[in-house]
Design a protein around this motif. Structure first.
Motif, short mmCIF file in Angstrom:
data_model
loop_
_atom_site.label_atom_id
_atom_site.label_comp_id
_atom_site.label_asym_id
_atom_site.label_seq_id
_atom_site.Cartn_x
_atom_site.Cartn_y
_atom_site.Cartn_z
N LYS A 64 0.85 -1.21 0.00
CA LYS A 64 0.00 0.00 0.00
C LYS A 64 0.88 1.26 0.00
O LYS A 64 0.76 2.14 0.85
CB LYS A 64 -0.95 0.00 1.20
N PRO A 66 1.53 4.01 -2.59
CA PRO A 66 1.15 4.60 -3.89
C PRO A 66 2.29 5.32 -4.60
O PRO A 66 2.37 5.30 -5.82
CB PRO A 66 0.02 5.58 -3.51
N LYS A 98 -4.80 7.65 -12.66
CA LYS A 98 -5.92 7.35 -11.76
C LYS A 98 -5.47 7.34 -10.30
O LYS A 98 -6.15 7.85 -9.42
CB LYS A 98 -6.53 6.00 -12.13
N ILE A 99 -4.30 6.73 -10.06
CA ILE A 99 -3.78 6.67 -8.68
C ILE A 99 -3.47 8.07 -8.16
O ILE A 99 -3.76 8.41 -7.01
CB ILE A 99 -2.51 5.78 -8.62
N LYS A 101 -4.83 10.88 -8.98
CA LYS A 101 -6.06 11.62 -8.68
C LYS A 101 -6.63 11.25 -7.31
O LYS A 101 -7.37 12.02 -6.71
CB LYS A 101 -7.09 11.36 -9.78
N GLN A 102 -6.26 10.05 -6.81
CA GLN A 102 -6.70 9.63 -5.48
C GLN A 102 -5.72 10.07 -4.39
O GLN A 102 -6.04 10.04 -3.22
CB GLN A 102 -6.85 8.11 -5.45
N HIS A 103 -4.50 10.47 -4.81
CA HIS A 103 -3.46 10.89 -3.87
C HIS A 103 -2.86 12.21 -4.38
O HIS A 103 -1.88 12.21 -5.14
CB HIS A 103 -2.37 9.83 -3.73
N LEU A 104 -3.46 13.33 -4.00
CA LEU A 104 -3.09 14.63 -4.55
C LEU A 104 -1.66 15.03 -4.21
O LEU A 104 -1.09 15.90 -4.87
CB LEU A 104 -4.07 15.71 -4.05
N GLU A 107 0.76 14.75 -7.16
CA GLU A 107 0.39 15.48 -8.39
C GLU A 107 1.61 15.81 -9.25
O GLU A 107 1.51 15.87 -10.48
CB GLU A 107 -0.35 16.78 -8.03
#
Length: 575
Positions: A64, A66, A98-99, A101-104, A107
């Motif tokens: 886990k 990212p 996609k990942i 966008k779930q973990h800003l 960026e």
């Protein structure tokens, strides 16, 4: 006493759990360090470490982690790109997006993904799409305050504009970069910028300025071991001198570049470029034998570049014709025709793919827009229902409030009908827009297929002439090929584009003004596009004075009064 016992038990539990928690935390940190160390090892070979990156992705997912997963996906995409697996590269880039966008907090990695996607599109000659991704990457670079990365992205944009034939934009956008102290102080930024400036000036036929920028780059690497780059810069300078008419100096520079490449097969692409320029120089010096030798060498050195090979075939056909070796001339013209035929076929396929992509994009936008509208309507309904319930509750205690609630209810029904009507109208507008895009795509495909049919007919006649050694038919086929090439110029494509947007416009002009020549009609179409005199001159490859005189003669032919604008007069007659 009972409370004291509870506190003692709780304390003992915490004491037992604490080592377990510390052990798990330490194990997690060790996993992260292990994954990061493997990433460092894998990055040493981005061409052959595909399996290692896939293993890294699995480990990161299991832990886990990212950041490790995104990093591995980006590098796996680079691995796929380096091994010519472009579709696979785009898939893993999409997964990374996609990942993120779930973990800003990740960026910043989007800039790498967008830059890599743009690079792929550039290699596929889809430069407009590449520009979109470069702009996205640039915005993220600015947001992350990564100035150098932002400048690199800007320079990449210049290469897109060059590929699109927009040298003026390159020169305009370069002014800000030339004044940036970061660019001036970093050789890895200054070098590609100077290269873009030189190419832009060369495309604008400002050969002296192009030579200055290439010479500046040559001076910066003079003491390095970059033999390929040195030869390329010297060859480019030689080509510029040839364009200026200084063939002696051009030949001297090109031969110096050739010496650098001697006995270096690993630099065959640079050798091919040098051979092409030497072929052009010897052709300008009226030395067909040397020109032929270098054009043939260019094909041998870089047979995988279709544009260079096509250019060599065409020149070899013309050179063998000059020395009256008609069989060889016909052979090279046939090869040239076959290669052009293949390029048009691939272009047709690319147009089809791009158009299908655009249609899918329009459909997706249409669906998203409908979902947004439906959501707005539901929200609106919910708000109205709440207002209606409140009105009924208040109306229970007062007749006045009951009357007011009835009025609001009627307004609500009316608003709902208006919303439904607006929704239907928006659906019709979007459907009409989609239909017009599809019709435009079909018109483009029909136009391309017609050109392919013409080219096939020319090729058939040329093959027949070669088979029976009919010199007159070979010459006739060559003339038809020249006519075909002229008919496929940017100006003809532009005319077809205008016809697809304004069906029957040419026929309308011919009917309204039957005495106009083909050139007059061409000027009418350019004015329909609101092109200025300067823009029309650049497109027609003539001087601005020639365009002014052509428009003056056109006005006289149409008997337009002096105080009336030609453009306004055309607009009043041409719909």
């Amino acid at each position: 006493m009972k409370h004291l016992t509870y506190w003692i038990i709780l304390f003992m539990l915490l004491q037992n759990l604490n080592p377990l928690y510390s052990q798990d935390s330490q194990e997690y940190e060790n996993q992260i360090k292990y994954i990061d160390s493997l990433c460092t090892i894998a990055q040493e070979d981005l061409i052959g470490n595909g399996d290692l990156w896939k293993e890294q992705i699995k480990l990161s997912q299991k832990a886990k982690y990212p950041k490790g997963e995104v990093r591995s996906l980006v590098n796996l995409g680079i691995y796929y790109t380096n091994n010519s697996m472009v579709d696979s590269a785009n898939i893993v880039y999409d997964q990374g997006e996609k990942i993120i966008k779930q973990h800003l907090d990740l960026e910043y990695a989007l800039a790498y993904i967008y830059n890599n996607k743009a690079s792929i599109l550039n290699n596929q000659e889809l430069h407009y799409q590449a520009l979109k991704y470069y702009h996205k990457a640039y915005k993220i670079n600015i947001k992350q305050e990564d100035q150098k990365a932002a400048l690199i992205t800007k320079i990449n944009m210049l290469n897109c504009h060059l590929a699109l034939g927009e040298p003026d934009k390159v020169l305009a956008y370069s002014k800000e970069l030339l004044e940036d102290s970061t660019v001036v102080s970093h050789e890895d930024l200054k070098y590609p910028l100077y290269t873009s400036l030189a190419t832009a000036h060369f495309d604008k036929k400002e050969y002296g300025k192009a030579i200055n920028w290439w010479a500046a780059n040559l001076e910066s690497i003079q003491h390095s071991n970059k033999k390929g780059e040195k030869s390329f810069l010297m060859t480019s300078i030689a080509d510029a001198y040839r364009s200026l008419g200084d063939y002696k100096l051009a030949l001297e520079k090109a031969l110096d570049a050739k010496k650098i490449l001697a006995d270096k097969p690993e630099l065959s692409a640079y050798t091919a470029t040098n051979a092409l320029v030497l072929g052009k120089i010897y052709n300008s010096l009226d030395n067909p034998d040397q020109a032929i030798a270098h054009f043939e060498n260019a094909i041998l050195q870089n047979p995988d570049d279709p544009m260079d090979v096509a250019f060599s075939y065409k020149n070899l056909g013309a050179l063998y014709k000059r020395i009256e070796s008609l069989d060889l001339s016909a052979n090279y013209y046939e090869k040239y025709g076959s290669l052009i035929d293949s390029l048009y076929r691939h272009r047709n396929e690319d147009i089809s793919k791009i158009s299908e992509g655009k249609i899918q994009l329009i459909e997706e936008e249409y669906k998203n827009d409908l979902l947004t509208k439906d959501n707005d309507i539901l929200t609106y309904k919910t708000e109205k229902q709440e207002l209606y319930i409140i009105s009924l509750a208040v109306g229970f205690f007062s007749l006045l409030f009951v009357l007011l609630s009835l009025i609001l209810y009627k307004k609500y029904n009316k608003s709902e009908l208006q919303i439904e009507l607006l929704k239907e109208n928006e659906k019709k507008i979007l459907e009409n827009h989609l239909q017009s895009r599809e019709e435009e795509f079909l018109a483009t495909m029909i136009s391309v297929n017609e050109r392919l049919d013409k080219l096939s007919a020319i090729k058939k006649n040329l093959s027949s002439a070669i088979k029976y050694n009919n010199r007159e038919e070979i010459v006739a086929a060559e003339k038809r090929l020249d006519v075909f090439i002229k008919s496929t110029s940017d100006l003809t494509v532009l005319k077809d584009r205008i016809e697809s947007q304004y069906p029957g416009i040419t026929a309308q002009i011919n009917t309204t003004f039957p005495d106009l020549s083909t050139n007059d009609i061409r000027h009418c179409l350019l004015m329909k596009l609101n092109l200025s005199i300067k823009e029309s001159a650049q497109l027609l490859s003539v001087s601005t004075h020639a365009v002014k005189m052509a428009r003056k003669r056109l006005k006289k032919k149409m008997n337009i009064p002096e105080d009336t604008s030609l453009k306004d007069h055309l607009q009043s007659f041409i719909s």
